[in-house]
Structure formats: structure tokens, C-alpha cells
Design a protein around this motif. Structure first.
Motif, PDB file in Angstrom:
ATOM      1  N   ASP A  39       0.798  -1.229   0.000  1.00  0.00           N
ATOM      2  CA  ASP A  39       0.000   0.000   0.000  1.00  0.00           C
ATOM      3  C   ASP A  39       0.830   1.278   0.000  1.00  0.00           C
ATOM      4  OD1 ASP A  39       0.895  -0.259   2.585  1.00  0.00           O
ATOM      5  OD2 ASP A  39      -1.078  -0.256   3.501  1.00  0.00           O
ATOM      6  N   THR A  40       2.160   1.165   0.024  1.00  0.00           N
ATOM      7  CA  THR A  40       3.029   2.334  -0.128  1.00  0.00           C
ATOM      8  C   THR A  40       4.136   2.000  -1.113  1.00  0.00           C
ATOM      9  OG1 THR A  40       4.630   1.756   1.601  1.00  0.00           O
ATOM     10  CG2 THR A  40       2.649   3.008   2.296  1.00  0.00           C
ATOM     11  N   VAL A  41       4.757   3.011  -1.666  1.00  0.00           N
ATOM     12  CA  VAL A  41       5.841   2.796  -2.618  1.00  0.00           C
ATOM     13  C   VAL A  41       7.015   2.094  -1.934  1.00  0.00           C
ATOM     14  CG1 VAL A  41       7.518   3.938  -4.127  1.00  0.00           C
ATOM     15  CG2 VAL A  41       5.154   4.745  -4.062  1.00  0.00           C
ATOM     16  N   GLU A  42       7.344   2.526  -0.732  1.00  0.00           N
ATOM     17  CA  GLU A  42       8.453   1.904  -0.009  1.00  0.00           C
ATOM     18  C   GLU A  42       8.182   0.425   0.252  1.00  0.00           C
ATOM     19  OE1 GLU A  42       6.896   4.746   1.066  1.00  0.00           O
ATOM     20  OE2 GLU A  42       8.406   6.147   0.317  1.00  0.00           O
ATOM     21  N   ALA A  43       6.974   0.118   0.693  1.00  0.00           N
ATOM     22  CA  ALA A  43       6.619  -1.273   0.957  1.00  0.00           C
ATOM     23  C   ALA A  43       6.567  -2.074  -0.342  1.00  0.00           C
ATOM     24  CB  ALA A  43       5.276  -1.349   1.685  1.00  0.00           C
ATOM     25  N   LEU A  44       6.171  -1.423  -1.435  1.00  0.00           N
ATOM     26  CA  LEU A  44       6.135  -2.098  -2.726  1.00  0.00           C
ATOM     27  C   LEU A  44       7.542  -2.468  -3.173  1.00  0.00           C
ATOM     28  CD1 LEU A  44       4.217  -2.965  -5.057  1.00  0.00           C
ATOM     29  CD2 LEU A  44       4.890  -0.845  -6.186  1.00  0.00           C
ATOM     30  N   ARG A  45       8.481  -1.556  -2.983  1.00  0.00           N
ATOM     31  CA  ARG A  45       9.870  -1.836  -3.342  1.00  0.00           C
ATOM     32  C   ARG A  45      10.379  -3.043  -2.553  1.00  0.00           C
ATOM     33  NH1 ARG A  45      11.768   2.878  -2.516  1.00  0.00           N
ATOM     34  NH2 ARG A  45      11.456   3.589  -4.630  1.00  0.00           N
ATOM     35  N   ASP A  46      10.101  -3.068  -1.261  1.00  0.00           N
ATOM     36  CA  ASP A  46      10.508  -4.205  -0.427  1.00  0.00           C
ATOM     37  C   ASP A  46       9.842  -5.498  -0.900  1.00  0.00           C
ATOM     38  OD1 ASP A  46      12.075  -2.516   1.115  1.00  0.00           O
ATOM     39  OD2 ASP A  46      10.575  -2.320   2.716  1.00  0.00           O
ATOM     40  N   ALA A  47       8.555  -5.422  -1.219  1.00  0.00           N
ATOM     41  CA  ALA A  47       7.825  -6.600  -1.682  1.00  0.00           C
ATOM     42  C   ALA A  47       8.385  -7.101  -3.010  1.00  0.00           C
ATOM     43  CB  ALA A  47       6.334  -6.282  -1.813  1.00  0.00           C
ATOM     44  N   PHE A  48       8.773  -6.187  -3.883  1.00  0.00           N
ATOM     45  CA  PHE A  48       9.367  -6.550  -5.164  1.00  0.00           C
ATOM     46  C   PHE A  48      10.689  -7.280  -4.942  1.00  0.00           C
ATOM     47  CE2 PHE A  48      12.046  -4.752  -8.822  1.00  0.00           C
ATOM     48  CZ  PHE A  48      11.789  -5.817  -9.657  1.00  0.00           C
ATOM     49  N   HIS A  49      11.545  -6.709  -4.099  1.00  0.00           N
ATOM     50  CA  HIS A  49      12.832  -7.345  -3.811  1.00  0.00           C
ATOM     51  C   HIS A  49      12.618  -8.734  -3.211  1.00  0.00           C
ATOM     52  CE1 HIS A  49      15.226  -3.293  -3.625  1.00  0.00           C
ATOM     53  NE2 HIS A  49      14.518  -3.426  -4.727  1.00  0.00           N
ATOM     54  N   GLU A  50      11.670  -8.845  -2.304  1.00  0.00           N
ATOM     55  CA  GLU A  50      11.365 -10.137  -1.686  1.00  0.00           C
ATOM     56  C   GLU A  50      10.848 -11.135  -2.725  1.00  0.00           C
ATOM     57  OE1 GLU A  50       8.280 -11.956   1.599  1.00  0.00           O
ATOM     58  OE2 GLU A  50       9.026  -9.913   1.911  1.00  0.00           O
ATOM     59  N   ALA A  51      10.023 -10.666  -3.654  1.00  0.00           N
ATOM     60  CA  ALA A  51       9.482 -11.542  -4.698  1.00  0.00           C
ATOM     61  C   ALA A  51      10.604 -12.079  -5.583  1.00  0.00           C
ATOM     62  CB  ALA A  51       8.446 -10.798  -5.542  1.00  0.00           C
ATOM     63  N   VAL A  52      11.554 -11.228  -5.941  1.00  0.00           N
ATOM     64  CA  VAL A  52      12.690 -11.674  -6.752  1.00  0.00           C
ATOM     65  C   VAL A  52      13.511 -12.701  -5.989  1.00  0.00           C
ATOM     66  CG1 VAL A  52      14.888 -10.960  -7.793  1.00  0.00           C
ATOM     67  CG2 VAL A  52      12.827  -9.582  -8.179  1.00  0.00           C
ATOM     68  N   GLU A  53      13.829 -12.384  -4.727  1.00  0.00           N
ATOM     69  CA  GLU A  53      14.629 -13.311  -3.908  1.00  0.00           C
ATOM     70  C   GLU A  53      13.901 -14.648  -3.749  1.00  0.00           C
ATOM     71  OE1 GLU A  53      17.668 -12.688  -3.153  1.00  0.00           O
ATOM     72  OE2 GLU A  53      17.768 -10.513  -3.390  1.00  0.00           O
ATOM     73  N   ASP A  54      12.604 -14.593  -3.484  1.00  0.00           N
ATOM     74  CA  ASP A  54      11.818 -15.824  -3.328  1.00  0.00           C
ATOM     75  C   ASP A  54      11.791 -16.631  -4.616  1.00  0.00           C
ATOM     76  OD1 ASP A  54      11.264 -15.271  -0.688  1.00  0.00           O
ATOM     77  OD2 ASP A  54       9.201 -14.602  -1.054  1.00  0.00           O
ATOM     78  N   TYR A  55      11.646 -15.949  -5.741  1.00  0.00           N
ATOM     79  CA  TYR A  55      11.621 -16.625  -7.033  1.00  0.00           C
ATOM     80  C   TYR A  55      12.926 -17.377  -7.268  1.00  0.00           C
ATOM     81  CZ  TYR A  55      11.901 -17.287 -12.076  1.00  0.00           C
ATOM     82  OH  TYR A  55      12.083 -17.826 -13.327  1.00  0.00           O
ATOM     83  N   VAL A  56      14.049 -16.708  -7.047  1.00  0.00           N
ATOM     84  CA  VAL A  56      15.362 -17.324  -7.261  1.00  0.00           C
ATOM     85  C   VAL A  56      15.564 -18.498  -6.294  1.00  0.00           C
ATOM     86  CG1 VAL A  56      17.858 -16.926  -7.145  1.00  0.00           C
ATOM     87  CG2 VAL A  56      16.369 -15.223  -8.227  1.00  0.00           C
ATOM     88  N   GLU A  57      15.195 -18.307  -5.029  1.00  0.00           N
ATOM     89  CA  GLU A  57      15.339 -19.379  -4.033  1.00  0.00           C
ATOM     90  C   GLU A  57      14.448 -20.576  -4.361  1.00  0.00           C
ATOM     91  OE1 GLU A  57      14.701 -17.833  -0.078  1.00  0.00           O
ATOM     92  OE2 GLU A  57      16.205 -16.259  -0.381  1.00  0.00           O
ATOM     93  N   THR A  58      13.210 -20.317  -4.764  1.00  0.00           N
ATOM     94  CA  THR A  58      12.287 -21.398  -5.102  1.00  0.00           C
ATOM     95  C   THR A  58      12.798 -22.191  -6.299  1.00  0.00           C
ATOM     96  OG1 THR A  58      10.399 -20.189  -4.206  1.00  0.00           O
ATOM     97  CG2 THR A  58       9.913 -21.943  -5.781  1.00  0.00           C
ATOM     98  N   CYS A  59      13.304 -21.497  -7.296  1.00  0.00           N
ATOM     99  CA  CYS A  59      13.861 -22.189  -8.461  1.00  0.00           C
ATOM    100  C   CYS A  59      15.014 -23.094  -8.028  1.00  0.00           C
ATOM    101  CB  CYS A  59      14.343 -21.183  -9.511  1.00  0.00           C
ATOM    102  SG  CYS A  59      13.003 -20.379 -10.424  1.00  0.00           S
ATOM    103  N   ALA A  60      15.877 -22.604  -7.148  1.00  0.00           N
ATOM    104  CA  ALA A  60      17.002 -23.412  -6.668  1.00  0.00           C
ATOM    105  C   ALA A  60      16.506 -24.651  -5.923  1.00  0.00           C
ATOM    106  CB  ALA A  60      17.906 -22.571  -5.774  1.00  0.00           C
ATOM    107  N   LYS A  61      15.463 -24.489  -5.111  1.00  0.00           N
ATOM    108  CA  LYS A  61      14.933 -25.604  -4.328  1.00  0.00           C
ATOM    109  C   LYS A  61      14.349 -26.702  -5.209  1.00  0.00           C
ATOM    110  CE  LYS A  61      13.854 -23.040  -0.138  1.00  0.00           C
ATOM    111  NZ  LYS A  61      12.789 -22.438   0.671  1.00  0.00           N
ATOM    112  N   VAL A  62      13.713 -26.312  -6.310  1.00  0.00           N
ATOM    113  CA  VAL A  62      13.086 -27.308  -7.177  1.00  0.00           C
ATOM    114  C   VAL A  62      14.002 -27.740  -8.328  1.00  0.00           C
ATOM    115  CG1 VAL A  62      10.749 -26.539  -6.617  1.00  0.00           C
ATOM    116  CG2 VAL A  62      11.888 -25.614  -8.646  1.00  0.00           C
ATOM    117  N   GLY A  63      15.221 -27.213  -8.350  1.00  0.00           N
ATOM    118  CA  GLY A  63      16.184 -27.599  -9.378  1.00  0.00           C
ATOM    119  C   GLY A  63      15.916 -27.007 -10.738  1.00  0.00           C
TER     120      GLY A  63
END
Length: 110
Positions: A39-63
Motif C-alpha cells: 500500500d506504499t511505494v516503499e513497501a512495494l519496493r521491499d515486496a518486489f525485492h522479496e518476490a525476486v529473492e523468493d523466485y530465485v530461491e524457489t527455483c534453486a529448491k526445485v532444481g
């Protein structure tokens, strides 16, 4: 104003949902559906960074290899007359067709 964010080579398109009063985003250029919101730009930036990190980590976990930035190689067909005109424009500007096309596409993509 551009409605995009970039982090670690990933980009996202940002939209505002006035009904819910939140910003939403979705990673661009990958086939997996990865979205985020805040709901804020700052929180959106954090959520975006978290989404990228989660995506990369999830890909690593599933090979799975995470999708990354594009290779820079583009192959497409155009009408022969467009090809002729583009080649002529490139030559007259003292550039290769590849250099000329990269500049034209870059300006158009802005």
C-alpha cells in the motif's frame, strides 16, 4: 513517469488499484507468474525485492534454472522494402544495420 521497477536484472510492471488502494506488480519477462503488492511505494519496493529473492530461491529448491535477462539476440522478419529502407538509413548514418536497429529499438522502447 514510468511504472516499472528493476532489481537484480529483473523488472516488474507496476499498477495502482484504486478500488483496493494498493500498488500491484508482476515480474516481467518470465513465464512463471510472480506477483506482489503493497500500500506504499516503499513497501512495494521491499515486496518486489522479496518476490525476486523468493523466485530465485524457489527455483534453486526445485532444481529449475531461474529465467534471467534476455540474451540480446533478436531474430524477426520484416517486409523486404522495410529491410531495404532500414539498411539504407543505417548506411547513410555510418552504422551497421545491427547498430542502427539497436538504437531505433532502444528509442522506441523508452
Amino acid at each position: 513517469m514510468t511504472n516499472t521497477m528493476t532489481y537484480k536484472g529483473y523488472s516488474a510492471r507496476i499498477e495502482y488499484d484504486d478500488e483496493d488502494g494498493i500498488f500491484t506488480g508482476r515480474l516481467a519477462g518470465i513465464s512463471d507468474g510472480v506477483g506482489f503488492h503493497a500500500d506504499t511505494v516503499e513497501a512495494l519496493r521491499d515486496a518486489f525485492h522479496e518476490a525476486v529473492e523468493d523466485y530465485v530461491e524457489t527455483c534453486a529448491k526445485v532444481g529449475k534454472e531461474p529465467q534471467k535477462a534476455f540474451s540480446g539476440q533478436v531474430m524477426f522478419r520484416v517486409d523486404p522494402e522495410v529491410h531495404r529502407k532500414a539498411a539504407l538509413a543505417a548506411e547513410l548514418s555510418g552504422k551497421s544495420l545491427n547498430q542502427w536497429a539497436e538504437e531505433v529499438l532502444g528509442r522506441a522502447a523508452e
